[in-house]
Write a protein that holds these residues in place. Structure first.
Motif, short mmCIF file in Angstrom:
data_model
loop_
_atom_site.label_atom_id
_atom_site.label_comp_id
_atom_site.label_asym_id
_atom_site.label_seq_id
_atom_site.Cartn_x
_atom_site.Cartn_y
_atom_site.Cartn_z
N UNK A 16 0.83 -1.22 0.00
CA UNK A 16 0.00 0.00 0.00
C UNK A 16 0.86 1.27 0.00
N UNK A 17 2.18 1.08 -0.08
CA UNK A 17 3.13 2.21 -0.12
C UNK A 17 2.96 3.14 1.09
N UNK A 18 2.65 2.54 2.23
CA UNK A 18 2.46 3.36 3.43
C UNK A 18 3.79 3.65 4.13
N UNK A 19 4.82 2.87 3.81
CA UNK A 19 6.17 3.04 4.39
C UNK A 19 6.26 2.68 5.87
N UNK A 20 5.23 2.06 6.41
CA UNK A 20 5.27 1.69 7.83
C UNK A 20 6.45 0.75 8.12
N UNK A 21 6.79 -0.08 7.14
CA UNK A 21 7.90 -1.02 7.36
C UNK A 21 9.27 -0.34 7.26
#
Ligand code: SF4
Length: 148
Positions: A16-21
């Motif tokens: 989801x391209x949220x960059x949480x990782x």
């Protein structure tokens, strides 16, 4: 019954391209020799300089491992409005979220959605692809302090 059979028919995943990782929390990105050499080359830096500037040593179960640094914000050192080294990103990042720790059981996979909203979404990723990620991780040694 083998716990891992829960992904016999594949698993849904779509980043989801949220960059949480990649940011906002503590973590480790362990590097293989190929990872480190590829990133250093992309930055036009000698390997020893890349290690000095962008990496840190981390005490782990099997010894002292090389990891990327984090910023004070706990973002990955290479995160700035996205991954700055995406084309040469480490194997650990390429194979996420298909890690042994995430696929230990159906329960661990389900609970992964709490920190990776891409799990359970999108197209089905086949068992073959999932297992190739697991195999790549397992078969690629990370750099240990004793290697340098
Ligand atoms: S946490 Fe999951 S969904 Fe978000 S960027 Fe990382 S892999 Fe993609």
């Amino acid at each position: 019954m083998d716990d891992k059979l829960f992904y016999e028919d594949g698993l849904r995943f779509s980043c989801q391209r949220c960059s949480v990782c990649c940011r906002g929390g503590p973590g480790f990105v362990f590097l293989s020799k190929t990872d480190a050499q590829g990133i250093a080359k992309s930055l036009d830096m000698p390997l020893h300089e890349f290690i000095q500037v962008y990496c840190r040593w981390v005490e782990w179960d099997d010894g002292t491992r090389l990891s990327l640094k984090e910023k004070i914000s706990l973002d990955c050192v290479f995160w700035k409005d996205g991954c700055l080294i995406y084309e040469v990103r480490p194997i650990q990042c390429r194979t996420y979220p298909f890690w042994d720790s995430m696929l230990e059981s159906e329960e661990t996979w389900r609970s992964a959605s709490a920190y990776c909203p891409g799990t359970g979404k999108g197209d089905v990723i086949s068992k073959t692809v999932i297992e190739s990620c697991l195999e790549l991780d397992r078969s690629t040694p990370v750099i240990m302090k004793t290697d340098i």
